[in-house]
Scaffold this motif. Structure first.
Motif, PDB file in Angstrom:
ATOM      1  N   ALA A  97       0.827  -1.205   0.000  1.00  0.00           N
ATOM      2  CA  ALA A  97       0.000   0.000   0.000  1.00  0.00           C
ATOM      3  C   ALA A  97       0.860   1.253   0.000  1.00  0.00           C
ATOM      4  CB  ALA A  97      -0.921  -0.014   1.224  1.00  0.00           C
ATOM      5  N   ALA A  98       1.915   1.236   0.785  1.00  0.00           N
ATOM      6  CA  ALA A  98       2.800   2.401   0.856  1.00  0.00           C
ATOM      7  C   ALA A  98       3.480   2.657  -0.479  1.00  0.00           C
ATOM      8  CB  ALA A  98       3.842   2.193   1.954  1.00  0.00           C
ATOM      9  N   ILE A  99       3.883   1.577  -1.184  1.00  0.00           N
ATOM     10  CA  ILE A  99       4.523   1.738  -2.496  1.00  0.00           C
ATOM     11  C   ILE A  99       3.531   2.305  -3.500  1.00  0.00           C
ATOM     12  CG2 ILE A  99       5.565   0.518  -4.440  1.00  0.00           C
ATOM     13  CD1 ILE A  99       6.780  -1.439  -2.398  1.00  0.00           C
ATOM     14  N   HIS A 100       2.331   1.742  -3.553  1.00  0.00           N
ATOM     15  CA  HIS A 100       1.334   2.243  -4.498  1.00  0.00           C
ATOM     16  C   HIS A 100       0.946   3.684  -4.172  1.00  0.00           C
ATOM     17  CE1 HIS A 100       0.591  -1.269  -6.948  1.00  0.00           C
ATOM     18  NE2 HIS A 100       0.569  -2.027  -5.864  1.00  0.00           N
ATOM     19  N   GLY A 101       1.033   4.045  -2.913  1.00  0.00           N
ATOM     20  CA  GLY A 101       0.693   5.405  -2.517  1.00  0.00           C
ATOM     21  C   GLY A 101       1.629   6.456  -3.070  1.00  0.00           C
ATOM     22  N   PRO A 134       1.380   4.877   6.724  1.00  0.00           N
ATOM     23  CA  PRO A 134       1.928   5.104   5.399  1.00  0.00           C
ATOM     24  C   PRO A 134       0.825   5.277   4.376  1.00  0.00           C
ATOM     25  CG  PRO A 134       2.090   2.795   5.990  1.00  0.00           C
ATOM     26  CD  PRO A 134       1.615   3.528   7.209  1.00  0.00           C
ATOM     27  N   ALA A 135       1.266   5.604   3.146  1.00  0.00           N
ATOM     28  CA  ALA A 135       0.309   5.856   2.084  1.00  0.00           C
ATOM     29  C   ALA A 135      -0.683   4.718   1.983  1.00  0.00           C
ATOM     30  CB  ALA A 135       1.049   6.029   0.757  1.00  0.00           C
ATOM     31  N   GLY A 136      -1.954   5.058   1.862  1.00  0.00           N
ATOM     32  CA  GLY A 136      -2.984   4.056   1.792  1.00  0.00           C
ATOM     33  C   GLY A 136      -3.749   3.919   3.072  1.00  0.00           C
ATOM     34  N   ALA A 137      -3.295   4.553   4.165  1.00  0.00           N
ATOM     35  CA  ALA A 137      -3.978   4.456   5.447  1.00  0.00           C
ATOM     36  C   ALA A 137      -4.531   5.804   5.827  1.00  0.00           C
ATOM     37  CB  ALA A 137      -3.013   3.969   6.520  1.00  0.00           C
TER      38      ALA A 137
END
Length: 671
Positions: free
Chosen positions: A531-535, A605-608
């Motif tokens: 999720a953090a990478i895609h963010g 992280p990104a996505g949360a």
């Protein structure tokens, strides 16, 4: 300038006399500023304060900035002026015995016990120099530990392998254990003679620090601030932890603890383990970069937390509040006005190759620290060994010839030297041109770009950073077996090092395929990391790019605008966030499930979904900060922005009239 919400919570904890405080300060979050707030008009104004810093450079800078009542020292200077376990002052006892290294003094030392040892080592074909180096390295390793006596494990495995190879070659392999035991005994004898106030044994800087810590010293201060606590040596940490009379405030980034291989320990975690009542508080609002680079750092923080199952209170995520057009490029294609000003490498092989190619092209290359000089010195010493000349270089002193060195590079312990040794072998010891090029590297101010290993980049900052492709090595598929790397097998040190490297950038970070390799090759990659990478692709910042610069004096730049970009159809939300209803916004209204523990005081992280402002660690009587979203929505893009409704503006304090004076400022002049 006002403290932000995170700094306020730390100041309040100091004021409330919590005896043990661990400040988990992420990259660029204002550690020095927080210390300044504490002693200039803050809760430590006019108090008895001891500030411990990592090296003399840091100490000199702190003395210029902090008020005179704050005592500033390195651990070594504190020990040098401290008490000896046998009585008296360390500086008086060792004034005539202090040396930088043991070798020069031991070479001419006429101690009978030591001379017997040197004679016995001749029987197994160890030279006098090699025997002295063996003892010296054992003592050095011991002096960085918390042990009372030198043990076999104080000999580095790499050095042990070198000695074993040497004894085997001379037909004395069966005497390896006897040789090492003899060295251990004489090393213990030398250290006991160092301890003796009336003795004549030479004493190194690490030795007198060790001796000072063994005496359970008392630091005469009511408040002790310990900076860079994640890189403390054991004697440093033990010397500070014994101060039960004082308030201990450990400040550091537990995630930047990357020097364990040389004896450093994370005193932050140790403080919490020894004293469970320790108050852990985060500093996570970084003014070094914008949220783009912050999100890249959060990818590797998330991986580290998942890999180590980091305690919730030590989890924190970066908020990028720097006024920069920060962008992350997952590839290596450079943008206009965003040419890399620094290239970071995983190891020396790619670093040296890039340096020599650049120098051959006529580029003005700067190698951070003294890496160019160190590599040139090694190559020069290696060439001497090739020509069968003696060299005292610390990495080569146990090899009698070049062939023995080559065999060592084939072992696990010696593989780090393989590239440089291979260069010398290929060119038959004739590397004067390359050595000359390395010694002619430019000064930083006149360089076209900087080269550095990731380890040595710690503490540095650059406009635009490119990670070398070698950073992908831990995530590569085995060419022979076809086996894919497994997340649980990746060392935590890998994630720490990548976090350090990514957070060196102000404006642009080129990942050069790193996260793509993680997604494609790494088995069992946890959902929060994905999720953090895609963010990283969720948004972009629209602002006029800054011209290239390499200075900490930041000129003003246009305020960036946050522009929403549709999230990936593959909605990968971290495990601590409830999946939204079908058809809903991937983040809107997401809440933590019952019993779930989001990172304490941290932004996931990104996505949360970020934590609401009310849950930030803001201590009374200070108000919670206003949302940053109000500023961002004025850009006219709030409807597209998936992040803005809940991002608190911890870096943008209220006007002075809105801040009530805390208890520790009553009756004091404004700080």
């Amino acid at each position: 300038m006002q403290p932000n919400a995170e700094q306020t919570a730390i100041l309040q904890a100091i004021h409330e006399r919590h005896q043990f405080i661990a400040v988990n300060a992420l990259a660029g979050t204002g550690k020095s500023t927080t210390v300044n707030f504490a002693v200039n008009g803050g809760p430590l104004q006019g108090k008895s304060v001891q500030y411990l810093v990592f090296n003399k450079k840091n100490a000199d800078e702190a003395k210029e900035k902090l008020p005179g009542f704050v005592k500033v020292n390195t651990a070594h200077s504190l020990a040098w002026n401290g008490a000896h376990p046998a009585g008296g002052l360390v500086r008086n006892i060792y004034a005539e015995r202090r040396v930088d290294r043991l070798y020069g003094t031991l070479k001419n030392w006429n101690d009978p016990r030591f001379l017997d040892f040197l004679r016995s080592m001749k029987d197994v074909r160890l030279t006098k120099a090699q025997s002295i180096f063996l003892v010296q390295d054992m003592i050095t390793s011991f002096c960085q530990s918390a042990d009372d006596r030198i043990q076999p494990y104080h000999l580095d495995e790499s050095l042990k392998t070198q000695i074993a190879m040497k004894l085997e070659r001379t037909g004395n392999g069966r005497f390896l254990t006897l040789t090492l035991n003899s060295a251990q005994e004489v090393a213990n004898d030398i250290f006991q003679k160092m301890l003796d106030p009336g003795g004549n044994a030479p004493v190194t800087h690490d030795a007198y620090l060790k001796i000072w810590s063994m005496g359970k010293p008392v630091i005469p201060a009511d408040h002790i601030l310990f900076d860079e606590a994640q890189d403390a040596s054991m004697p440093m940490m033990e010397g500070v932890l014994n101060q039960s009379h004082a308030q201990l405030v450990f400040i550091g980034d537990t995630h930047q603890s990357i020097y364990g291989w040389r004896g450093a320990v994370d005193a932050m975690q140790e403080l919490k383990q020894r004293y469970p009542e320790t108050r852990v508080l985060p500093l996570q609002s970084s003014y070094r970069f914008g949220q783009g680079v912050a999100d890249a750092g959060n990818v590797f923080l998330t991986a580290l937390y998942e890999r180590e199952q980091t305690p919730v209170e030590f989890r924190a995520f970066l908020r990028g509040l720097g006024h920069y057009d920060s962008r992350v490029e997952r590839g290596s294609e450079t943008g206009m006005n965003r040419k890399p000003t620094a290239y970071l490498f995983r190891g020396n092989a790619a670093l040296v190759t890039a340096a020599l190619r650049g120098l051959d092209r006529g580029d003005k290359v700067y190698m951070a620290g003294d890496q160019a000089g160190e590599i040139a010195d090694f190559l020069d010493a290696c060439c001497k060994l090739y020509r069968q000349e003696f060299t005292p270089h610390p990495d080569l002193r146990f090899f009698d010839d070049f062939q023995e060195l080559q065999r060592f590079t084939e072992t696990r312990e010696g593989q780090g030297l393989a590239f440089l040794v291979g260069m010398v072998a290929t060119q038959h010891g004739m590397m004067q041109r390359e050595i000359g090029l390395l010694r002619s590297t430019s000064f930083q101010s006149g360089a076209d770009y900087t080269l550095s290993t990731m380890h040595r980049s710690k503490g540095l900052e650059f406009s635009h950073v490119m990670l070398d492709g070698g950073a992908q090595k831990p995530f590569e598929i085995d060419e022979e077996t076809g086996e894919r790397p497994v997340f649980s097998n990746v060392s935590p040190e890998v994630w720490r090092l990548l976090y350090v490297a990514c957070t060196r950038a102000h404006e642009t970070l080129y990942l050069n395929g790193l996260t793509n390799a993680m997604l494609a090759n790494l088995d069992s990659l946890p959902q929060p990391v994905r999720a953090a990478i895609h963010g990283l692709d969720r948004y972009r910042l629209n602002a006029v790019p800054r011209a290239d610069w390499e200075t900490l004096e930041f000129p003003p730049v246009p305020e960036p605008r946050l522009i929403g970009v549709p999230f990936s159809e593959v909605n990968l939300i971290p495990s601590w966030v409830v999946q939204p209803p079908a058809g809903g916004h991937p983040l809107a209204g997401a809440q933590s499930p019952a019993g779930a523990q989001p990172p304490a005081g941290g932004i996931p992280p990104a996505g949360a979904q970020p934590l609401p402002a009310a849950s930030l660690p803001v201590a009374s009587p200070w108000p919670a900060a206003n949302p940053l979203a109000a500023d961002l929505r004025t850009a006219g893009h709030a409807g597209n922005d998936a992040r803005s409704p809940a991002w608190p503006s911890v870096g943008k304090p209220a006007a002075a009239s809105e801040w009530p004076a805390p208890a520790w400022k009553s009756g004091m002049s404004p700080g």
